[in-house]
Write an enzyme that holds these catalytic residues in place. Structure first.
Site, mmCIF file in Angstrom:
data_model
loop_
_atom_site.group_PDB
_atom_site.id
_atom_site.type_symbol
_atom_site.label_atom_id
_atom_site.label_comp_id
_atom_site.label_asym_id
_atom_site.label_seq_id
_atom_site.Cartn_x
_atom_site.Cartn_y
_atom_site.Cartn_z
ATOM 1 C CG ASP A 56 46.451 14.169 -77.881
ATOM 2 O OD1 ASP A 56 45.993 15.089 -77.181
ATOM 3 O OD2 ASP A 56 45.734 13.320 -78.441
ATOM 4 C CG HIS A 109 41.249 10.749 -79.399
ATOM 5 N ND1 HIS A 109 40.854 11.365 -80.563
ATOM 6 C CD2 HIS A 109 40.175 10.779 -78.578
ATOM 7 C CE1 HIS A 109 39.587 11.742 -80.435
ATOM 8 N NE2 HIS A 109 39.150 11.407 -79.251
ATOM 9 C CE LYS A 149 39.142 16.357 -75.001
ATOM 10 N NZ LYS A 149 37.942 15.537 -74.987
ATOM 11 C CB CYS A 201 37.602 8.814 -80.290
ATOM 12 S SG CYS A 201 36.008 9.560 -80.548
ATOM 13 C CD GLN A 232 41.291 13.581 -71.959
ATOM 14 O OE1 GLN A 232 41.042 14.143 -70.893
ATOM 15 N NE2 GLN A 232 40.374 13.457 -72.901
HETATM 16 N N1 C6P Z 1 38.523 12.841 -76.291
HETATM 17 C C1 C6P Z 1 36.830 11.644 -75.051
HETATM 18 O O1 C6P Z 1 35.665 11.447 -74.669
HETATM 19 P P1 C6P Z 1 38.889 17.318 -79.544
HETATM 20 O O2 C6P Z 1 37.672 16.530 -79.899
HETATM 21 O O3 C6P Z 1 39.639 17.760 -80.757
HETATM 22 O O4 C6P Z 1 38.637 18.402 -78.557
HETATM 23 O O5 C6P Z 1 39.856 16.311 -78.751
HETATM 24 C C2 C6P Z 1 40.298 15.156 -79.376
HETATM 25 C C3 C6P Z 1 41.103 14.319 -78.435
HETATM 26 C C4 C6P Z 1 42.443 14.114 -78.713
HETATM 27 N N2 C6P Z 1 43.224 13.409 -77.887
HETATM 28 C C5 C6P Z 1 42.759 12.864 -76.753
HETATM 29 C C6 C6P Z 1 43.678 12.098 -75.861
HETATM 30 C C7 C6P Z 1 41.402 13.022 -76.432
HETATM 31 O O6 C6P Z 1 40.924 12.475 -75.307
HETATM 32 C C8 C6P Z 1 40.549 13.751 -77.299
HETATM 33 C C9 C6P Z 1 39.086 13.870 -77.021
HETATM 34 C C10 C6P Z 1 37.139 12.883 -75.847
HETATM 35 O O7 C6P Z 1 37.735 10.881 -74.764
HETATM 36 C C11 C6P Z 1 36.153 13.082 -76.956
HETATM 37 S S1 C6P Z 1 36.248 11.816 -78.171
#
Ligand code: C6P
Length: 420
Positions: A212, A135, A238, A377, A215
């Site tokens: 990370d 991401h 999430k 993203c 997910q």
């Molecule tokens: N992905 C998606 O629709 P934040 O925005 O900081 O809570 O998470 C960022 C992030 C980092 N790593 C992974 C693997 C992610 O999937 C995400 C967030 C969402 O896929 C929003 S872009």
């Protein structure tokens, strides 16, 4: 209805219809007569009433600033905030709650490591190893640092199947990276990376590891001590919790040696004119008034997930993704990105020949179906697949097999409309 569905889809592992009653938004219609089919949990999950009520009760009964006041409300608010930290610690199997730092989200947690650990530990010419399936949150902070410190960056290649190339991983580890930062589960293709083995290999090669977990932590059991990971980042929103709260876990010795990331109240032990002494862990990294109600909400979300059981949630999602792939494979002209069900979590990205992902999403919305369309993203991964965008359906503990049927039916309508 529930029994009929269970018969139709015998892989139902939990009482999903009962679980759905816990989520107020899942009962709504997006248009008169059109019930919501929420298939966008990878972007953010829905929230159970217990989380909404915990935050509501906090504001109604306890609201005060923490770690400061000597009055009943301040003591209660402090205790609730710290109790949430303890719940996070237990949820990910950390040794101490001092290793749990509250941030705004995964993005901020990764930036914290980049700016605090990275700026203090890395030297010009050092190598950072990432992967092609990251991401942007686990790419851009490192690119910014690389620019500033003149670092090198390499990426482990993704195969056409949508998994990491093991040989390329070994080759890049042999280059001696100082840091290996990678996603536990892809938000685009759902691939679950074998984190424990990869972390052990990276350690052997002398790298510090950052996982990370945006997910993974919401969807299956993640134990930081079992993984032996150095840093883990994830987001509350999430995993049935509120927005505005995330977590950075770190190994004690690493965190102790890192300078503060942001300066301000609460992160200091002492300030004199012109100087300061940083506070102890974890407060050293929590400058300013934190997201107190959100921490309380995250604690309630963890209670909720624990009550159902992470293994049961994971099993349910495995059943859903197997079923979704089976059903989607029936659709002529539909291309699915990513590996087979055994290698992935509840995320399916796809395209219909001759139709843009945004059009798919817009038409599905007419049927009340919420998916995400775009690059999610993760532009480099889409570049690798040579497509500008994909349509993505994602599942969670409240997703039903019937909703997948509705998704497939609506995709047939998309094909009718476009004549493909
Ligand atoms: N992905 C998606 O629709 P934040 O925005 O900081 O809570 O998470 C960022 C992030 C980092 N790593 C992974 C693997 C992610 O999937 C995400 C967030 C969402 O896929 C929003 S872009």
């Amino acid at each position: 209805m529930a029994e009929a569905m269970a018969e139709l889809h015998p892989k139902v592992a939990l009482d999903v219809y009962k679980i759905r009653e816990d989520f107020p938004v899942l009962g709504r219609q997006v248009r008169p007569g059109v019930p919501l089919v929420y298939l966008d949990s990878t972007a953010t999950s829905q929230k159970p009433a217990s989380v909404i009520e915990a935050m509501n009760a906090y504001y109604r009964q306890h609201n005060a600033n923490i770690h400061r006041g000597i009055h009943v409300l301040a003591e209660e608010a402090t205790a609730m905030y710290e109790e949430a930290r303890e719940k996070v610690k237990n949820f990910i199997g950390a040794a101490s709650s001092r290793q749990i730092i509250f941030t705004r989200n995964t993005t901020e947690a990764i930036n914290l490591v980049a700016y605090s650990w990275g700026l203090s530990q890395l030297r010009r010419g050092d190598l950072i190893l990432l992967t092609e399936m990251e991401h942007h949150s686990n790419l851009v902070p490192w690119y910014l640092l690389a620019e500033r410190m003149d670092l090198r960056v390499e990426h482990v290649a993704v195969t056409a199947e949508g998994v990491l190339d093991e040989n390329d991983f070994d080759r890049k580890l042999a280059m001696g990276p100082r840091l290996f930062a990678f996603t536990h589960m892809s938000n685009v293709v759902g691939t679950i990376n074998p984190a424990k083995t990869m972390i052990a290999k990276a350690h052997q090669a002398g790298a510090v590891t950052l996982l990370d977990g945006a997910q993974s932590v919401p969807h299956f059991r993640v134990d930081v001590q079992e993984l032996d990971v150095d840093f883990l980042a994830f987001s509350g929103h999430k995993m049935c919790g509120p927005t505005g709260i995330g977590v950075l876990y770190g190994k004690r010795e690493l965190l102790e040696n890192m300078p503060p990331f942001l300066g301000g109240g609460d992160m200091i032990k002492k300030v004199t004119l012109g100087a300061f002494k940083p506070n102890e862990l974890p407060y050293k990294f929590e400058a300013g008034t934190p997201a107190i109600a959100e921490a309380v909400g995250l604690g309630a979300a963890i209670d909720y997930l624990n009550k159902i059981g992470m293994d049961v949630i994971c099993q349910h999602e495995q059943g859903l993704v197997r079923y979704a792939l089976e059903r989607l494979r029936e659709v002529e002209g539909l291309r699915i990105f990513g590996p087979s069900a055994e290698k992935k979590g509840g995320v399916v990205s796809f395209l219909v020949d001759g139709v843009h992902a945004h059009d798919i999403s817009q038409i599905l919305d007419q049927y009340g179906i919420a998916i995400r369309a775009g690059h999610h993203c993760a532009m480099p991964l889409h570049e690798k697949f040579q497509v500008p965008a994909t349509a993505r359906a994602s599942f969670y503990l409240y997703t039903t097999f019937e909703e997948i049927d509705r998704l497939v039916e609506a995709i047939y309508r998309v094909k009718d409309i476009f004549g493909v």
